[in-house]
Design a protein around this motif. Structure first.
Motif, mmCIF file in Angstrom:
data_model
loop_
_atom_site.group_PDB
_atom_site.id
_atom_site.type_symbol
_atom_site.label_atom_id
_atom_site.label_comp_id
_atom_site.label_asym_id
_atom_site.label_seq_id
_atom_site.Cartn_x
_atom_site.Cartn_y
_atom_site.Cartn_z
ATOM 1 N N PRO A 99 -2.187 2.733 6.682
ATOM 2 C CA PRO A 99 -2.012 1.940 5.640
ATOM 3 C C PRO A 99 -0.506 1.081 5.482
ATOM 4 O O PRO A 99 -0.166 1.120 6.489
ATOM 5 N N LYS A 127 -12.327 2.130 1.451
ATOM 6 C CA LYS A 127 -14.008 1.976 1.577
ATOM 7 C C LYS A 127 -14.831 1.165 1.561
ATOM 8 O O LYS A 127 -15.858 1.096 1.873
ATOM 9 N N ARG A 128 -13.852 -0.078 1.219
ATOM 10 C CA ARG A 128 -14.092 -1.281 1.413
ATOM 11 C C ARG A 128 -14.533 -2.075 3.003
ATOM 12 O O ARG A 128 -15.467 -2.255 2.640
ATOM 13 N N GLU A 187 -6.838 -6.018 7.049
ATOM 14 C CA GLU A 187 -7.402 -7.333 6.617
ATOM 15 C C GLU A 187 -7.776 -8.251 6.008
ATOM 16 O O GLU A 187 -5.536 -8.562 5.664
ATOM 17 N N ASP A 197 -8.463 -1.691 2.799
ATOM 18 C CA ASP A 197 -9.093 -0.799 1.852
ATOM 19 C C ASP A 197 -10.082 0.116 2.755
ATOM 20 O O ASP A 197 -11.057 -0.476 3.208
ATOM 21 N N GLU A 227 -12.079 5.777 7.528
ATOM 22 C CA GLU A 227 -10.962 6.375 6.662
ATOM 23 C C GLU A 227 -9.847 6.626 7.837
ATOM 24 O O GLU A 227 -8.577 6.282 7.886
ATOM 25 N N THR A 263 -4.017 -5.884 1.161
ATOM 26 C CA THR A 263 -4.323 -4.066 1.356
ATOM 27 C C THR A 263 -5.573 -3.591 1.989
ATOM 28 O O THR A 263 -6.248 -4.784 2.577
ATOM 29 N N ASN A 314 0.810 -0.887 -0.026
ATOM 30 C CA ASN A 314 0.034 0.307 -0.743
ATOM 31 C C ASN A 314 0.634 1.349 -0.041
ATOM 32 O O ASN A 314 2.028 1.428 -0.354
ATOM 33 N N THR A 315 0.235 1.859 0.295
ATOM 34 C CA THR A 315 1.508 2.990 0.225
ATOM 35 C C THR A 315 1.969 3.160 1.356
ATOM 36 O O THR A 315 2.445 2.637 2.531
ATOM 37 N N PRO A 322 -7.386 -10.721 0.797
ATOM 38 C CA PRO A 322 -6.754 -9.230 0.696
ATOM 39 C C PRO A 322 -5.170 -8.639 1.088
ATOM 40 O O PRO A 322 -5.144 -9.284 1.930
#
Length: 351
Positions: free
Chosen positions: A345, A318-319, A136, A316, A340, A314, A48-49, A312
């Motif tokens: 991250p 939004k998920r 996750e 996320d 968020e 990542t 990720n970032t 996963p």
């Protein structure tokens, strides 16, 4: 109130649900320590970032874990020494459920814990503990984990047939109930005609309860779905992780206290990198099948046929936000929670 679930239903007209687990295999487990281990070295990769890099603030971590399918990424990380490679020693305690692990996280018994997103989100909004979400672990897919089952000769053949029936869930108000409510809503079934029939029951007890008539159906997960089919010839009435607005829903992950994340950014980054490697390994089903008998006490034959979702690589926001929003939709959360700001991250490869 607005019912976004109904909008999705009109668009797709298919069964939908949230899955996880996470409470998942929890009810079959008992507390214990010493499953995980590690030590030495550092460095790793990420997806990720960026996150922090530098010397680890803490090298031994107390972690709450569950021995289930959805924790396979962590299991593989342990089997392949990826925590050790990051300089971490993991002292793990097997938890019965994510919800029960949260007080241990709040009280400092755990530095990090596995759990389902419903339990984490509800605890965060209730002020039980101020958390950061760091990874996750598992996503539902159609025909992955969650199903409603009944006796093979039962007249229950659809969500509508559950009205007025006794239905086992492993716990009320958790991810299993959320998932069931989403499926019912997708099929125009009024949950008020179901809720008085919900019976709390550990997953391992559900097949026997169906056989002796104490319940009419059960909302359960693999490997208990597979076991019920083998033991009592149970039939799957419907899939609770099917196509629709809750397809590929995040079920579970890992969280820590905000205070711990703030004070130990390099340690959290190292944990994330190690876990990421395990998640990547879990993309190979044969490796998951190898891990399950060692950690989930599952026989190899069952491990070879259980349904498996996605792991996963990542995290996320939004998920995960979809879980929080669905909880509001079904009045299981009093108000919207923004995800968020809670997410750390995963570090970049050079982080």
């Amino acid at each position: 109130m607005n019912r976004p679930g109904r909008v999705g239903r009109a668009r797709r007209g298919s069964v939908r649900a949230v899955g996880l687990l996470a409470t998942l295999l929890a009810a079959s487990l008992t507390a214990g320590c010493g499953l995980f281990g590690g030590s030495d070295e550092a460095e790793g990769s990420g997806d990720n970032t960026t996150a922090a890099s530098g010397p680890l603030e803490k090298t031994t971590l107390k972690v709450g874990v569950m021995i289930g399918i959805d924790c396979s990424g962590a299991q593989l990380a342990l089997l392949n020494d990826t925590f050790k490679e990051e300089g971490l020693t993991i002292e793990a305690t097997t938890i019965q459920s994510g919800a029960l692990a949260i007080p241990s996280l709040a009280g400092g018994e755990f530095d990090i814990t596995f759990g389902n997103w419903v339990s984490f989100i509800k605890a965060q909004q209730a002020g039980i503990v101020d958390m950061k979400f760091i990874s996750e672990s598992y996503l539902s897919t159609p025909n992955s984990n969650f199903s409603v089952i009944a006796a093979k000769d039962s007249p229950i053949n659809s969500p509508k047939d559950l009205e007025g029936k006794r239905i086992a869930v492993n716990a009320k108000g958790n991810i299993n109930e959320l998932l069931l409510r989403a499926v019912l809503d997708a099929n125009d079934v009024d949950f008020n005609k179901i809720k008085d029939g919900l019976v709390e029951m550990p997953f391992p007890n559900m097949a026997a309860a169906i056989k002796n008539g104490r319940i009419d159906a059960a909302a359960t997960i693999d490997p208990f779905v597979t076991a019920a089919q083998k033991e009592i010839g149970a039939k799957i009435v419907f899939d609770m992780t099917g196509a629709g607005p809750t397809e590929n829903f995040p079920l579970s992950g890992f969280a820590t206290k905000k205070e711990f994340a703030d004070q130990n950014p390099n340690t959290i980054a190292a944990f994330q990198r190690a876990l990421l490697k395990g998640q990547q390994l879990a993309a190979d089903r044969s490796k998951v099948e190898e891990a399950l008998p060692k950690f989930a006490k599952m026989d190899p034959q069952t491990a070879a046929i259980v349904k498996i979702g996605q792991f996963p690589t990542t995290i996320d926001p939004k998920r995960i936000q979809r879980v929080a929003d669905l909880l509001v939709t079904y009045e299981m959360l009093p108000k919207k929670l923004e995800i968020e700001p809670l997410v750390v991250p995963i570090p970049s490869e050079n982080g």
